[in-house]
Design a protein around this motif. Sequence first.
Motif, mmCIF file in Angstrom:
data_model
loop_
_atom_site.group_PDB
_atom_site.id
_atom_site.type_symbol
_atom_site.label_atom_id
_atom_site.label_comp_id
_atom_site.label_asym_id
_atom_site.label_seq_id
_atom_site.Cartn_x
_atom_site.Cartn_y
_atom_site.Cartn_z
ATOM 1 N N ALA A 44 77.900 11.117 -0.603
ATOM 2 C CA ALA A 44 77.055 11.991 0.203
ATOM 3 C C ALA A 44 76.813 13.345 -0.452
ATOM 4 N N GLN A 48 73.071 14.531 -1.516
ATOM 5 C CA GLN A 48 72.459 15.701 -0.874
ATOM 6 C C GLN A 48 72.101 16.767 -1.909
ATOM 7 N N ARG A 52 67.986 18.088 -3.357
ATOM 8 C CA ARG A 52 67.528 19.476 -3.351
ATOM 9 C C ARG A 52 67.413 20.080 -4.749
ATOM 10 N N GLN A 319 82.886 12.317 3.871
ATOM 11 C CA GLN A 319 82.074 13.114 4.788
ATOM 12 C C GLN A 319 82.327 12.760 6.241
ATOM 13 N N ALA A 334 76.133 15.246 8.868
ATOM 14 C CA ALA A 334 74.848 15.239 8.162
ATOM 15 C C ALA A 334 74.580 13.859 7.567
ATOM 16 N N ALA A 336 71.335 11.440 5.321
ATOM 17 C CA ALA A 336 70.181 11.581 4.428
ATOM 18 C C ALA A 336 69.069 10.613 4.779
ATOM 19 N N GLY A 340 65.609 14.800 1.921
ATOM 20 C CA GLY A 340 66.048 16.187 1.895
ATOM 21 C C GLY A 340 65.238 16.986 0.896
#
Length: 393
Positions: A44, A48, A52, A319, A334, A336, A340
């Motif tokens: 994760a 993530q 980004r 996570q 959170a 995905a 993202g």
Amino acid sequence: MKTLHQSPLDPAFVQDPYALYARVLADDPVQYWHDYGMMAVFDAATVQALLRDRRLGRAVPDDQKHPVPEHLRGFDAVEHHSMLDMEPPTHTRLRGLVLRAFTSRRVKALAPDIHEICDDLLAAFPEGPFDLIPAFCTALPVRVIARLLGVPEEMSDSLLRWSNAMVAMYQAGKTRDTEIAANTAALAFADFLGGYIEKRRSDPRDDLITHLIAAEEDGETLTRDEMIGTCILLLNAGHEATVQTLGNAVKALLEHDIPHTALAPDAIADTVEEVLRFDPPLHMFTRYAYEDIEVRGHPLKKGAQVALMLGAAGRDPAQTEGPNRFEPFRTPTAHAAFGGGLHFCVGAPLARLELQMGLQRLFAHVPHLKFTGKPFYSNSYHFHGLRHLHVTP
């Protein structure tokens, strides 16, 4: 880097990809997936971070672009204007204009339409066993999208047929027949939307197509082809994902004997987020490296693709405690499922609204819903949704 051998066409894997994800996450979560010919990232935190990371993107590098085959020119003409495969500054301009039309107010205003469509679909349920996927999970999102765009609902069957043919291009095991069908669908879809956009120029209504025509920022507006590409993206991406998540949600709720309190007004939002973490509709999202980088100590060369494993990230024990348990009442973590970064799903608010309202209305209408057969996932990795969900009221 370790090499992973797993065919995405293996029926056992398609029905339960999470067993493989668990093995990889317990080992090195960054491996070279031989069958795809690229690095794949499963944990994760790294997924993530890479979503980004501006050193990665969706647009094909210039040195990897090839002439479009004649039999795919119609499909490529639509995809050329898809936000999903753009990077700034083109992506920034197009997404900004779309968001001026696809506002939160417009999404919230669809709530009465969603209720009305649910009324129609639920009233048509038979008294005996039936397949919930076509009867509800597929029908609800496509009719909502039709109303959002402002096109006649009687076009729903055509919209669905075109969407299914085009989305098949992104599934494992596509053939030339798949390509020809997608191209034919793209041409028909674009022709229909092009004509409808022209109608709305002279006869504006309170619908998304009219608002896309009117959208303007710093003197910039959307071209006709950009509007067509945007409408097709909203249907193909938004509709597919919502169909799959609705089915996956019903399966998870029934299999785990979840009480109806999970669908209460103060709980439904968390329940939907848990479904999106536990059994999301899209399991892989690929990106290109625009420069040499390192991923958890592994080199990723400029121009190489990397697979971000969205489905595995939701099951990462680093996570989420007990990630293989479906627990709607847990504190949401959170996920995905909507991507993202720059490419976070523009339709996420609408998808959440449809899922929340659809599940509440479904189980209020048939509170004792039960399986009449084993749920079966479509052989369409890296999408993950049920082909059939046979139930009885």
